[in-house]
Design a protein around this motif. Structure first.
Motif: not given
Length: 65
Positions: A22-37
């Motif tokens: 679950v932690c990995g999924l959160n980190e990956n999603t945060n990384k994808l969001i940070r590409r935009c913001f």
């Protein structure tokens, strides 16, 4: 988190202990969001339409089979 939950009228979720996937999924999603913001961006200056566009982009992006 209680104050933020009340002000945003949003649900808050926590990662379950000992469930590392679950932690990995959160980190990956945060990384994808940070590409935009980018880091340091103020969300006070970001429109709801911009946030909705990123949500759509993440939810409907092509995935590996």
């Amino acid at each position: 988190h209680e104050t933020i939950k009340e002000k945003l009228r949003a649900d808050v979720y926590f990662v379950h202990p000992y469930r590392s996937w679950v932690c990995g999924l959160n980190e990956n999603t945060n990384k994808l969001i940070r590409r935009c913001f980018t880091e340091g961006s103020s969300f006070e200056n970001i429109s709801n339409d911009a946030v909705k566009a990123v949500i759509y982009k993440l939810n409907y992006r092509p995935r590996k089979n």
